[in-house]
Design an enzyme around this catalytic site. Structure first.
Site, PDB file in Angstrom:
ATOM      1  N   GLU A 301      71.192   6.164  34.256  1.00  0.00           N
ATOM      2  CA  GLU A 301      71.277   5.978  32.868  1.00  0.00           C
ATOM      3  C   GLU A 301      70.891   7.170  32.056  1.00  0.00           C
ATOM      4  O   GLU A 301      71.843   7.286  31.215  1.00  0.00           O
ATOM      5  CB  GLU A 301      70.411   4.874  32.503  1.00  0.00           C
ATOM      6  CG  GLU A 301      70.894   3.421  33.174  1.00  0.00           C
ATOM      7  CD  GLU A 301      71.968   2.862  32.671  1.00  0.00           C
ATOM      8  OE1 GLU A 301      72.845   3.329  31.821  1.00  0.00           O
ATOM      9  OE2 GLU A 301      72.473   1.958  33.216  1.00  0.00           O
ATOM     10  N   ARG A 305      74.016   8.887  29.780  1.00  0.00           N
ATOM     11  CA  ARG A 305      73.914   8.836  28.422  1.00  0.00           C
ATOM     12  C   ARG A 305      73.267   9.926  27.660  1.00  0.00           C
ATOM     13  O   ARG A 305      73.754  10.743  26.558  1.00  0.00           O
ATOM     14  CB  ARG A 305      73.066   7.546  28.021  1.00  0.00           C
ATOM     15  CG  ARG A 305      73.632   6.373  28.499  1.00  0.00           C
ATOM     16  CD  ARG A 305      72.591   5.280  28.114  1.00  0.00           C
ATOM     17  NE  ARG A 305      73.053   3.993  28.857  1.00  0.00           N
ATOM     18  CZ  ARG A 305      72.979   2.580  28.470  1.00  0.00           C
ATOM     19  NH1 ARG A 305      72.977   2.434  27.451  1.00  0.00           N
ATOM     20  NH2 ARG A 305      73.277   1.782  29.479  1.00  0.00           N
ATOM     21  N   ASP A 434      81.048  -0.104  40.745  1.00  0.00           N
ATOM     22  CA  ASP A 434      81.917   0.416  39.720  1.00  0.00           C
ATOM     23  C   ASP A 434      82.503   1.888  39.751  1.00  0.00           C
ATOM     24  O   ASP A 434      83.416   2.215  40.014  1.00  0.00           O
ATOM     25  CB  ASP A 434      81.859  -0.520  38.276  1.00  0.00           C
ATOM     26  CG  ASP A 434      80.630  -0.131  37.844  1.00  0.00           C
ATOM     27  OD1 ASP A 434      79.612   0.469  38.517  1.00  0.00           O
ATOM     28  OD2 ASP A 434      80.378  -0.779  36.987  1.00  0.00           O
ATOM     29  N   GLU A 570      84.567  -1.581  28.411  1.00  0.00           N
ATOM     30  CA  GLU A 570      85.563  -1.153  29.490  1.00  0.00           C
ATOM     31  C   GLU A 570      87.038  -1.661  29.087  1.00  0.00           C
ATOM     32  O   GLU A 570      87.897  -0.765  29.379  1.00  0.00           O
ATOM     33  CB  GLU A 570      85.126  -1.765  30.737  1.00  0.00           C
ATOM     34  CG  GLU A 570      83.868  -1.372  31.418  1.00  0.00           C
ATOM     35  CD  GLU A 570      82.543  -1.643  30.733  1.00  0.00           C
ATOM     36  OE1 GLU A 570      82.643  -2.561  29.960  1.00  0.00           O
ATOM     37  OE2 GLU A 570      81.433  -0.997  31.151  1.00  0.00           O
TER      38      GLU A 570
END
Ligand code: DMJ
Length: 670
Positions: A301, A305, A434, A570
């Site tokens: 993360e 980010r 994913d 998404e």
């Protein structure tokens, strides 16, 4: 003034330039104009020739400066003012921006109270729009010549009626200023770092070889800007410098305590042209962003980010502050790779330099350890220090060789001691796997399409998806990506999977088989239906598809535990890719519907947007009181890009978006 008349030349000068004061002192406003003219003329005559020449020269100089500054600054400021005014009047005046507030959210403020639903924009006569100056259409990554800070502002909005000024500015900028402020040397292509440590690269740059005609902002882009400003207002007022806004309680939540929303939003502000907001946020980064903190952060993360956000902002702005911060956080994340297998731990204490897996396991998530590569590789390229790239490349090479895959599909966990996949037999394109697939393709593109193992793994995986995970729903026969658990197919699809149509389309754009585009088209239709078939027009976190026709049943079924919406990007992300590559306006229309529904059900009148608990209940969507940082980092950015007809606005031949929508340069651009 009396002293001026009798005094030394220097005083004379002062008296002449401050004429009105002098006149007031000698009789004030009662003096006749003729008297004043004579008096001035007398004093002028009393000056020496040299003094007169100096004064005339000064006047001429000031006049030239005035003209120049009008031509270069005037338009920008005019347009900025226009933008500010737009912001103030948007909700009242711009068609399609009237906002509805669901009853569950706090009582609307007066300004919002009259808002209704959005009328269809296509039915409106478009008002005159400001234009955004776009720079290079052929961004190239070069060894940079020098460091520059914010030399040019991207979203400088200018009126189309002023082509002469635009021309002038373009000429001036061409030699020094590149696209969005960075400076580059022509003719040197960007290469991946060599295996040895070398001198750090100077700031990367992006170039403006060809300045283009301004491309007008669309009404829908203006609506995105308005939405962003509304979200930002909430963050600024109630959560400044904290991780996430809690818009209902007008407070904030902390995850890492690193201003996550602010960092995630930096490049969005740059792309949207929000100068004041960007400058203010930059100040916070310069003065308040400190990584030397005893805090555990999640490697994935914080990479996508924070590191990703800083790197892309550095590229867009050319401001070395962001590179310095990126290096700092990059270095602090490196202890995560000190594991027996070199598969990184999930968590790092960035102050202490220690890393560890989650408390309950020594596993890491596959998507997490394989979706940090774009960022670390780019950090190596920029710093000349290959340790970052080495660490993440090693992970990919290792995963490439692992057994436990099913026709290219990977399990969801990997052990940091053994380096082996664990929990074998479960395959999904959703949570925990994913972005493994996304980063296979994107690393291949980033590196100039040379790293064949990445491409092989990607192609094999898509074949695996086709073979094991695709089915069609009833009654609409929507193609969806389900999951496989120990040989059993489940018709469950996470909203997260909706990154896939965009990724497939990106692959086709980069030369992969046209079959993938067919699949992308089918899947984006499904993702759209995940919104359209729901009462609020917003997708839940997870859907289950009906694979058998049942009277009165839609394709999409939602379980009570899955009916939340976190403002995820998404679907909008994929709509953006699909529109870029096909030009089919239906993708823009679908995105527009989604934006309207975000405004209708998630917008909090006092600032910000909130995730909601129940997409099936329009009269009470149950706000969760949290605005995720990716709403600003991704969702609104992709919306803005989707509604643009400028294919050079973050050209997909020059940039690759990381999984948090932060554009990073392609090393060998098309
Ligand atoms: C983001 O942090 C990234 O897009 C990530 O890849 C998935 N989760 C969120 C958005 O949904």
């Amino acid at each position: 003034s009396g002293a001026a008349a009798a005094g030394p030349p220097r005083r004379d000068f002062i008296a002449v330039t401050l004429g009105p004061q002098e006149a007031a002192g000698a009789g004030g406003y009662n003096n006749s104009k003729a008297w004043r003219r004579r008096s001035c003329w007398r004093k002028w005559k009393q000056l020496s020739r040299l003094q007169r020449s100096v004064i005339l020269f000064l006047f001429a100089f000031l006049a030239v400066c005035g003209v120049l500054s009008y031509t270069t600054m005037g338009v920008s400021w005019k347009s900025l003012t226009d933008t500010a005014l737009d912001d103030q009047r948007t909700e009242q005046e711009i068609p399609g921006l009237k906002l509805a507030n669901p009853a569950v959210l706090p009582a609307p403020q007066k300004a919002d109270a009259s808002h209704g639903d959005y009328p269809e924009l296509s039915q409106q006569k478009p008002p005159k729009l400001p234009h955004v100056r776009r720079g290079s259409s052929s961004l190239q990554l070069k060894a940079p010549r020098r460091d520059t800070r914010l030399k040019a502002w991207p979203g400088t909005i200018r009126a189309v009626e002023e082509p002469v000024q635009a021309d002038k500015e373009e000429k001036t900028e061409k030699s020094v200023i590149s696209w969005r402020g960075a400076v580059i040397e022509p003719d040197q292509s960007t290469e991946p770092p060599s295996s040895k440590i070398k001198e750090p690269e100077k700031p990367l740059s992006v170039e403006a070889e060809d300045q283009k005609e301004p491309v007008p902002l669309t009404q829908r882009q203006l609506a995105v800007i308005e939405a962003f400003r509304h979200a930002w207002r909430g963050y600024r007022d109630f959560a400044w410098g904290h991780d996430e806004l809690k818009p209902i309680s007008k407070s904030y939540s902390e995850w890492f305590g690193l201003g996550l929303t602010l960092i995630d939003a930096l490049d969005t502000m740059w792309i949207l042209g929000l100068k004041e907001e960007f400058e203010e946020a930059r100040k916070w980064v310069a003065n308040d962003l400190v990584f030397d903190k005893n805090v555990d952060v999640n490697l994935f993360e914080s990479t996508i980010r924070i590191l990703g956000g800083l790197l892309s902002t550095y590229h867009l702005s050319g401001d070395s502050l962001f590179l310095e911060k990126a290096k700092d956080i990059g270095n602090r994340l490196m202890p995560a790779f000190k594991t027996p297998s070199k598969i990184p731990y999930s968590d790092v204490n960035i102050g202490r330099g220690t890393a560890h897996p989650p408390r309950w396991t020594s596993d890491s998530t596959v998507a997490e350890v394989t979706s940090i590569q774009l960022e670390f590789r780019e950090l190596s390229r920029l710093t000349g220090d290959d340790k970052f790239q080495k660490a993440v490349d090693e992970v990919m090479k290792h995963v490439h060789t692992l057994s436990g895959k099913n026709d290219g599909l990977v399990p969801m966990f990997i052990n940091t001691n053994s380096g082996q996949f664990t929990h074998l037999g479960v395959y999904t394109l959703g949570a925990r796997a994913d972005s493994y697939y996304e980063y296979l393709l994107k690393q291949w593109i980033q590196g100039g399409k040379k790293e064949n193992e990445l491409l092989e793994d990607y192609m094999r995986a898509i074949e695996g998806v086709k073979k094991h995970l695709l089915q069609k729903s009833q009654p609409k026969r929507l193609t969806f990506v389900g999951e496989l658990a120990h040989g059993h197919f489940s018709a469950k699809m996470d909203h997260l999977v909706c990154f896939l149509p965009g990724t497939l389309a990106l692959g086709v754009h980069n030369g992969l088989t046209a079959d993938h585009m067919k699949l992308a088209e089918a899947l984006i239709e499904t993702c759209y239906q995940m919104y359209a078939q729901v009462e609020t027009g917003l997708s839940p976190e997870i859907v289950h598809f009906n694979v058998h026709a049942q009277k009165g049943h839609k394709d999409v079924e939602i379980k009570p535990a899955d009916r939340h919406n976190l403002l995820r990007p998404e679907t909008v992300e994929s709509l953006f890719y699909m529109y870029r590559f096909t030009g089919d306006k239906k993708y823009q229309d679908w995105g527009w519907e989604i934006l309207q529904n975000f405004n209708k059900y998630t917008r909090v009148p006092t600032g910000g947007y909130t995730s909601i608990n129940n997409v099936q209940n329009p009269s009470n969507p149950e706000p969760r009181d949290k605005m995720e940082s990716f709403f600003l980092g991704e969702t609104l950015k992709y919306m803005f890009l989707l509604f643009s007809d400028d294919t050079d606005l973050i050209s997909l031949d020059k940039y690759i978006f990381n999984t948090e929508a932060h554009p990073l340069p392609i090393w060998v651009p098309a």
